[in-house]
Write a protein that holds these residues in place. Structure first.
Motif, mmCIF file in Angstrom:
data_model
loop_
_atom_site.group_PDB
_atom_site.id
_atom_site.type_symbol
_atom_site.label_atom_id
_atom_site.label_comp_id
_atom_site.label_asym_id
_atom_site.label_seq_id
_atom_site.Cartn_x
_atom_site.Cartn_y
_atom_site.Cartn_z
ATOM 1 N N UNK A 1 0.840 -1.192 0.000
ATOM 2 C CA UNK A 1 0.000 0.000 0.000
ATOM 3 C C UNK A 1 0.880 1.249 0.000
ATOM 4 N N UNK A 2 0.298 2.334 -0.515
ATOM 5 C CA UNK A 2 1.022 3.593 -0.487
ATOM 6 C C UNK A 2 0.022 4.720 -0.312
ATOM 7 N N UNK A 3 0.295 5.618 0.625
ATOM 8 C CA UNK A 3 -0.603 6.730 0.905
ATOM 9 C C UNK A 3 0.138 8.038 0.678
ATOM 10 N N UNK A 4 -0.015 8.652 -0.513
ATOM 11 C CA UNK A 4 0.696 9.906 -0.789
ATOM 12 C C UNK A 4 0.176 11.075 0.048
ATOM 13 N N UNK A 5 -1.092 11.022 0.413
ATOM 14 C CA UNK A 5 -1.687 11.999 1.321
ATOM 15 C C UNK A 5 -2.888 11.331 1.967
ATOM 16 N N UNK A 6 -3.496 11.973 2.953
ATOM 17 C CA UNK A 6 -4.501 11.242 3.732
ATOM 18 C C UNK A 6 -5.792 10.999 2.961
ATOM 19 N N UNK A 7 -5.942 11.585 1.771
ATOM 20 C CA UNK A 7 -7.137 11.366 0.960
ATOM 21 C C UNK A 7 -6.958 10.210 -0.027
#
Lengths: 110, 114
Positions: B66-72
């Motif tokens: 998984x990868x979360x570039x920003x919280x959205x």
């Protein structure tokens, strides 16, 4: 791993009938949620119960949380075809971890 | 006005390929999740992120990243796809990590491995 057992797995009834779906565990949950999932869509939250013995009503749906917070039931009065779907119970026990039951597939025929 | 949106809705690919699924939520939530729903409709948590930080990793093979570039946004990349990866993958979000938080689900990505 905390498990939630749902029964029955599948229920096929006629419009107008009443039904109850059960969700049981040997573990205590801090809160329990019921979701409904329709084909091709994600689960949608129906209710959250938090207090042991709590009863919540949502139109023709009645949700109950067991006194020991290990079980819950969903009762539908006068089922309608629009109630057809997969009903999932899910319990919170740890840090935002939601454990789902295997679901009850309800089919209401006109 | 979709609250949690996933793309693509359908993904058909060969065994051994690498693929990604994207998820975005416009609810302003801090916490996002990935779930896998198998052919028997059993829904199981895979990952959870809170404010871009990984907080739950439920013994998922390391082929899943998984990868979360920003919280959205919370994307899911899968390497070396296997037959057993065939399932519906759901993204979800919640306001926070507090117990009892409602989770809002996307409509799922149906992954089929040939």
């Amino acid at each position: 791993t905390q498990l939630l057992e749902q029964s029955p797995q599948f229920l096929s009834i006629q419009e107008g009938e009443n039904l109850t779906v059960y969700c049981n565990s040997s573990s205590v949950f801090s809160s329990l949620q019921w979701y409904r999932q329709e084909p091709g869509e994600g689960p949608v939250l129906l209710v959250t119960v938090v207090t042991g013995g709590e009863v919540k009503k949502l139109k023709r749906l009645t949700f109950q949380f067991g006194d020991a917070r290990k079980d819950s039931s969903l009762h539908i009065t006068a089922a309608q075809p629009g109630d057809t779907g997969l009903y999932l119970c899910a319990g919170y026990s740890g840090y935002s971890t939601l454990t789902f039951g295997k679901g009850t597939m309800l089919l209401v025929s006109p | 006005d979709t609250a949690v949106s996933q793309t693509p809705k359908y993904l058909v690919t060969q065994m051994g390929n690498d693929k990604s699924i994207k998820c975005e939520q416009n609810l302003g939530h801090d916490t996002m999740y990935w779930y896998k729903q198998d052919s028997k409709k059993f829904l199981k948590i895979m990952f959870s992120y809170n404010n871009k930080e990984l907080i739950i990793n439920e013994t998922v093979p390391n082929r899943f990243s998984p990868k979360s570039p920003d919280k959205a946004h919370l994307n899911l990349h899968i390497n070396s796809l296997e037959l057993g990866d065939s399932a519906v993958y759901f993204c979800a979000s919640s306001l926070g990590t507090g117990l009892g938080q409602p989770q809002h689900f996307g409509d799922g990505t149906r992954l089929s491995i040939l």
